[in-house]
Write an enzyme that holds these catalytic residues in place. Structure first.
Site, PDB file in Angstrom:
ATOM      1  N   ILE A  12       0.862  -1.190   0.000  1.00 42.73           N
ATOM      2  CA  ILE A  12       0.000   0.000   0.000  1.00 42.73           C
ATOM      3  C   ILE A  12       0.895   1.237   0.000  1.00 42.73           C
ATOM      4  CG2 ILE A  12      -1.770   1.308   1.232  1.00 42.73           C
ATOM      5  CD1 ILE A  12      -2.734  -1.314   2.454  1.00 42.73           C
ATOM      6  N   HIS A  13       0.676   2.106  -0.984  1.00 43.00           N
ATOM      7  CA  HIS A  13       1.470   3.327  -1.120  1.00 43.00           C
ATOM      8  C   HIS A  13       0.639   4.348  -1.902  1.00 43.00           C
ATOM      9  CE1 HIS A  13       2.273   2.150  -5.291  1.00 43.00           C
ATOM     10  NE2 HIS A  13       2.385   0.935  -4.795  1.00 43.00           N
ATOM     11  N   GLY A  14       1.237   5.442  -2.273  1.00 37.96           N
ATOM     12  CA  GLY A  14       0.520   6.551  -2.888  1.00 37.96           C
ATOM     13  C   GLY A  14      -0.283   6.191  -4.123  1.00 37.96           C
TER      14      GLY A  14
END
Length: 163
Positions: A12-14
């Site tokens: 999970i990231h930008g």
């Protein structure tokens, strides 16, 4: 229902928060990764990175498969995230209904096993072993592409496996 399964070593990231979770409307994100699922610090950091309006579960691969087998899972729109090719193969083999898979980022860090990786796109590098694993996934999935963000063109994984 699993709307999208994504292989991304950053989990999970930008890009997940600002792009994928909007283009592929989901109400659940499930991260299937043994390290994250068994380490409360990693799990908590992933939960903090997730969009506030989406429920998130960070599980070991085995526990994620079990969760996805729960009949209640079919009532939700799920983004399933795995962090490596072997975990992707495991979930594709053990969970029905994974029709759409994309690879976002993988293999740019030095391989811990010392194997050489070849750049197959700007954001993906694969060893021969990883290509063999992805070939097995390709046999089981209808829509399997490299696509870092929804606004860039998708590349069929089959085309990079033939090189």
């Amino acid at each position: 229902m699993i709307k999208l399964c994504r292989l991304d070593d950053r989990m999970i990231h930008g890009q997940i928060v600002t792009k994928w979770s909007r283009v592929v409307p989901v109400d659940r994100i499930i991260v299937a990764n043994d390290q994250a699922g068994s380490n409360p610090i990693i799990a908590k950091s992933l939960l903090m990175a997730a969009p506030g309006n989406i429920k998130v579960a960070v599980k070991t691969v085995k526990d994620a498969v079990e969760l996805l087998h729960n009949p209640k899972a079919s009532a939700h729109d799920i983004l399933l995230i795995v962090a490596n090719p072997q975990d992707l193969l495991t979930v594709v083999e053990q969970v029905e209904g994974i029709h759409r898979v994309n690879i976002g980022n993988w293999g740019l860090l030095e391989a811990s096993d010392g194997k050489q990786r070849e750049m197959v796109s700007q954001f993906v590098a694969l060893s021969e072993d990883e290509k063999a694993i992805l070939a097995k996934v390709n046999e089981k999935v209808e829509d399997f592409v490299l696509q870092v963000t929804p606004d860039v063109s998708a590349i069929k994984v089959s085309s990079i496996l033939r090189k």
